[in-house]
Design an enzyme around this catalytic site. Sequence first.
Site, PDB file in Angstrom:
ATOM      1  N   TYR A  43       0.841  -1.201   0.000  1.00 48.80           N
ATOM      2  CA  TYR A  43       0.000   0.000   0.000  1.00 48.80           C
ATOM      3  C   TYR A  43       0.879   1.256   0.000  1.00 48.80           C
ATOM      4  O   TYR A  43       0.667   2.177  -0.767  1.00 48.80           O
ATOM      5  CB  TYR A  43      -0.901  -0.013   1.239  1.00 48.80           C
ATOM      6  CG  TYR A  43      -1.917   1.092   1.239  1.00 48.80           C
ATOM      7  CD1 TYR A  43      -3.149   0.911   0.612  1.00 48.80           C
ATOM      8  CD2 TYR A  43      -1.660   2.323   1.849  1.00 48.80           C
ATOM      9  CE1 TYR A  43      -4.096   1.915   0.593  1.00 48.80           C
ATOM     10  CE2 TYR A  43      -2.601   3.333   1.829  1.00 48.80           C
ATOM     11  CZ  TYR A  43      -3.822   3.133   1.215  1.00 48.80           C
ATOM     12  OH  TYR A  43      -4.748   4.133   1.195  1.00 48.80           O
TER      13      TYR A  43
ATOM     14  N   PHE B 251     -22.134  10.808 -25.860  1.00 48.38           N
ATOM     15  CA  PHE B 251     -21.622   9.902 -26.893  1.00 48.38           C
ATOM     16  C   PHE B 251     -21.240   8.535 -26.337  1.00 48.38           C
ATOM     17  O   PHE B 251     -21.188   7.563 -27.068  1.00 48.38           O
ATOM     18  CB  PHE B 251     -20.424  10.535 -27.631  1.00 48.38           C
ATOM     19  CG  PHE B 251     -19.245  10.833 -26.740  1.00 48.38           C
ATOM     20  CD1 PHE B 251     -19.154  12.039 -26.060  1.00 48.38           C
ATOM     21  CD2 PHE B 251     -18.223   9.904 -26.588  1.00 48.38           C
ATOM     22  CE1 PHE B 251     -18.064  12.307 -25.246  1.00 48.38           C
ATOM     23  CE2 PHE B 251     -17.127  10.174 -25.785  1.00 48.38           C
ATOM     24  CZ  PHE B 251     -17.056  11.374 -25.104  1.00 48.38           C
TER      25      PHE B 251
ATOM     26  N   ARG C   8     -16.418  11.606 -33.962  1.00 53.63           N
ATOM     27  CA  ARG C   8     -15.851  12.795 -33.321  1.00 53.63           C
ATOM     28  C   ARG C   8     -16.456  13.995 -34.038  1.00 53.63           C
ATOM     29  O   ARG C   8     -15.884  14.565 -34.943  1.00 53.63           O
ATOM     30  CB  ARG C   8     -14.325  12.804 -33.407  1.00 53.63           C
ATOM     31  CG  ARG C   8     -13.657  11.746 -32.571  1.00 53.63           C
ATOM     32  CD  ARG C   8     -13.408  12.111 -31.116  1.00 53.63           C
ATOM     33  NE  ARG C   8     -14.491  11.853 -30.180  1.00 53.63           N
ATOM     34  CZ  ARG C   8     -14.323  11.652 -28.882  1.00 53.63           C
ATOM     35  NH1 ARG C   8     -13.128  11.668 -28.346  1.00 53.63           N
ATOM     36  NH2 ARG C   8     -15.355  11.463 -28.088  1.00 53.63           N
TER      37      ARG C   8
ATOM     38  N   ASP D  88      -0.608  18.660 -21.671  1.00 57.06           N
ATOM     39  CA  ASP D  88      -1.304  17.375 -21.685  1.00 57.06           C
ATOM     40  C   ASP D  88      -0.482  16.471 -22.599  1.00 57.06           C
ATOM     41  O   ASP D  88      -0.487  16.616 -23.821  1.00 57.06           O
ATOM     42  CB  ASP D  88      -2.737  17.532 -22.199  1.00 57.06           C
ATOM     43  CG  ASP D  88      -3.483  16.189 -22.265  1.00 57.06           C
ATOM     44  OD1 ASP D  88      -2.823  15.138 -22.182  1.00 57.06           O
ATOM     45  OD2 ASP D  88      -4.715  16.203 -22.408  1.00 57.06           O
TER      46      ASP D  88
ATOM     47  N   PHE E 159     -10.242  18.920 -25.129  1.00 59.73           N
ATOM     48  CA  PHE E 159     -10.513  17.494 -25.213  1.00 59.73           C
ATOM     49  C   PHE E 159     -11.784  17.246 -24.392  1.00 59.73           C
ATOM     50  O   PHE E 159     -12.037  17.968 -23.433  1.00 59.73           O
ATOM     51  CB  PHE E 159      -9.329  16.667 -24.687  1.00 59.73           C
ATOM     52  CG  PHE E 159      -9.564  15.191 -24.825  1.00 59.73           C
ATOM     53  CD1 PHE E 159      -9.611  14.605 -26.078  1.00 59.73           C
ATOM     54  CD2 PHE E 159      -9.792  14.402 -23.713  1.00 59.73           C
ATOM     55  CE1 PHE E 159      -9.886  13.255 -26.218  1.00 59.73           C
ATOM     56  CE2 PHE E 159     -10.055  13.039 -23.853  1.00 59.73           C
ATOM     57  CZ  PHE E 159     -10.101  12.463 -25.105  1.00 59.73           C
ATOM     58  N   THR E 160     -12.574  16.241 -24.779  1.00 57.63           N
ATOM     59  CA  THR E 160     -13.893  16.033 -24.139  1.00 57.63           C
ATOM     60  C   THR E 160     -13.831  16.026 -22.606  1.00 57.63           C
ATOM     61  O   THR E 160     -14.517  16.806 -21.947  1.00 57.63           O
ATOM     62  CB  THR E 160     -14.512  14.695 -24.604  1.00 57.63           C
ATOM     63  OG1 THR E 160     -13.515  13.683 -24.521  1.00 57.63           O
ATOM     64  CG2 THR E 160     -15.019  14.785 -26.039  1.00 57.63           C
TER      65      THR E 160
ATOM     66  N   LYS F 266      -2.361   5.823 -23.024  1.00 55.67           N
ATOM     67  CA  LYS F 266      -1.762   6.132 -24.325  1.00 55.67           C
ATOM     68  C   LYS F 266      -0.242   6.198 -24.179  1.00 55.67           C
ATOM     69  O   LYS F 266       0.467   5.347 -24.674  1.00 55.67           O
ATOM     70  CB  LYS F 266      -2.309   7.447 -24.853  1.00 55.67           C
ATOM     71  CG  LYS F 266      -3.763   7.332 -25.264  1.00 55.67           C
ATOM     72  CD  LYS F 266      -4.628   8.321 -24.567  1.00 55.67           C
ATOM     73  CE  LYS F 266      -6.090   8.138 -24.919  1.00 55.67           C
ATOM     74  NZ  LYS F 266      -6.838   9.356 -24.707  1.00 55.67           N
TER      75      LYS F 266
HETATM   76  C1  PLP Z   1      -7.326  10.184 -23.731  1.00 60.56           C
HETATM   77  C2  PLP Z   1      -6.968  11.542 -23.426  1.00 60.56           C
HETATM   78  C3  PLP Z   1      -7.217  12.090 -22.164  1.00 60.56           C
HETATM   79  C4  PLP Z   1      -7.940  11.315 -21.085  1.00 60.56           C
HETATM   80  O1  PLP Z   1      -7.247  10.189 -20.694  1.00 60.56           O
HETATM   81  P1  PLP Z   1      -7.996   8.883 -20.126  1.00 60.56           P
HETATM   82  O2  PLP Z   1      -6.908   8.017 -19.641  1.00 60.56           O
HETATM   83  O3  PLP Z   1      -8.796   8.294 -21.233  1.00 60.56           O
HETATM   84  O4  PLP Z   1      -8.880   9.349 -19.007  1.00 60.56           O
HETATM   85  C5  PLP Z   1      -6.819  13.382 -21.948  1.00 60.56           C
HETATM   86  N1  PLP Z   1      -6.220  14.110 -22.909  1.00 60.56           N
HETATM   87  C6  PLP Z   1      -5.966  13.621 -24.122  1.00 60.56           C
HETATM   88  C7  PLP Z   1      -5.283  14.464 -25.138  1.00 60.56           C
HETATM   89  C8  PLP Z   1      -6.338  12.322 -24.435  1.00 60.56           C
HETATM   90  O5  PLP Z   1      -6.093  11.846 -25.670  1.00 60.56           O
END
Ligand code: PLP
Length: 482
Positions: A80, A455, A389, A223, A132-133, A266
Site C-alpha cells: 500500500y 456519446f 468525433r 497534456d 478534449f472532451t 496512451k
Molecule cells: C485520452 C486523453 C485524455 C484522457 O485520458 P484517459 O486516460 O482516457 O482518461 C486526456 N487528454 C488527451 C489528449 C487524451 O487523448
Amino acid sequence: MSKVKFYQGGNVPLEMHKVRIVQKLNLPPVERRLEAIQEAGNNTFLLKNRDVFMDMLTDSGVNAMSDNQLAAMMQADDSYAGSETFTKLENKIQEIFDKKFFLPAHQGRACENILAQALVKPGTIVATNYHFTTTKAHITLQSGSVEELIIDEGLNINSTHPFKGNMDVDKLKALVEKHGAEKIAFVRLEAGTNLIGGQPFSLENMKEVYKVCRDFGIILILDASLLADNLYFIKEREDAYKNLSIREITRIMSELSDIIYFSARKLGCARGGGICTNSEDIYMKLREYITLYEGFLTYGGMSVREMEAITVGLEETMDENMINQGPQFIAYMVEKLKEKGIPVVTPAGGLGCHIDAMQFVSNIPQSQYPAGALAAALYIASGVRGMERGTLSEQRDENGNETFANVELLRLAMPRRVFTLSQVDYAIDRIVWLYENRQLIEGLTFVEEPKVLRFFFGKLKAVSDWQRKLAAKFRADFGDSL
Ligand SMILES: *Cc1c(COP(=O)(O)O)cnc(C)c1O
C-alpha cells in the site's frame, strides 16, 4: 522503420517488432453486423467486442505491450505504501521529464479532475490550443470556461500545414490583455491535438506560448497523453530540431512546462496516469486531492503491475523506432484513401486516420449526426469499429440546443503495434466500397440521450431503413463471401 528503403520502390512501413502473442479475431457476416449495430443503438461504444473485427475505436489502453513490459509486470512490488514499484516509476519520470514531484492517478481524466479542482476557480478561463472532451467537462464542472486558441489552419480539414495543433500566440496575448492574467487559470497545450485529427504543435510554437506565460505569470500545463506522436512529428517535420534525439526534445518540452500530465493508457502503453511538476507549491496543492480521489500517494488508483509496465513503456517511448509505427501506419492509410478521392484529414496526424464525414456523407445535415451515421455504416460494411468525433461528441448548450461541432470526423484509431498492414488494407478496401455506395447512407436520431458525455451511452436509430438497404447492397456485391 523510416530508415528502411525498398530496393524495388513503393516503400511501405516496415514493422520493427515481431508478434509473439496473438488474439483470434471474429468477422461476423453482414447480416449479424446489421443486427449488432442496431442492438448497440447505432453507438459504436455499445458494440460487443465479439462482433468487432478491427477495433479502431480508440488507442486508449489497447496498444500492444512489449515483452519487457510484460516481464516487468511479474516483478511488481505490491504494498500500500512505500512500494518499490512506485519508486521505479517516479525515478523514470524524473529522468525523462526532469520533474522532482510525481503524483500518480488512475487515468488521464483523473489528472484533469485534480488539476481542475485545484486550479480552476469559478469564472476563470483555461486557454488551450484545442479542448478534449474530458478536459472540458472537468473545467466546466468547476464553473470555469475553455477558450480555444488553435491557429486558423488547425480547423482546415485539407491542409499541408505540418503543425495544425499550434496555438495562435496573438490570440493568446489578446485574451490575456482582455481579461487580465489573474482570470486565466492556466494555459493548456495538448500534444497531438486529439479532436482535430491527432495534429501536433511545433516546439517553436511551444516556446512562444511559454514566453507569453512567463511574461504574464501564467501556469503552462502540457497534456502529454499523445506526446509520443507529437515528439515524432517534431523530429520529422521541424528542421531546427531534426538532429536532436527524442529524449532531448522531450527534455526541452518539459523545461517549458510547469505541469505535465498524461494518460498512461496512451503514453507508455499501459493503463494509468500521472502529474509531474518541479513546483513544491503546486505539488502540495494537488497532493490532498490524490489521496481523496485516487488512492495513496504511492499508487494513485493504479495496480502495481501497470506501474511497472508504464515505467518500461515510458522508456520505450524514447525510441524513435517505437513511436514511429503509429504515425507511419496512419500516413499509409491516409495516402491510400486520398488516392481514391476519399475525404480524409491531411496532413496525416497521430492517433488515427480521420475521415471527413461532412464531405463523405454531405447529404446528411449536422442535426442528424453525419459522423455517427458514417461510423455505423462503416461497421455494417466491414466490422471495423471507429468513433464519432463530431456533433454527437459535443454537449447541448444551457438552453438545450445542439452545439454543432466545427468538424464532423469518423476517427479510425490505430492502436500501436496491434494491426498488420494487410488488416489496414482490408479497412481501406471496405471504406472505398462504402464511398462508392455513400448515397445509401442517411442520418441518425436520438432514442435515448444522456445529459453528460452523451456519446458514451446514447442510443440512436436510423432515420429510415437505409441500413437494411446498405447491408443488402453489400450482400449483392460480395456474394456469399464475408
Ligand atoms: C485520452 C486523453 C485524455 C484522457 O485520458 P484517459 O486516460 O482516457 O482518461 C486526456 N487528454 C488527451 C489528449 C487524451 O487523448
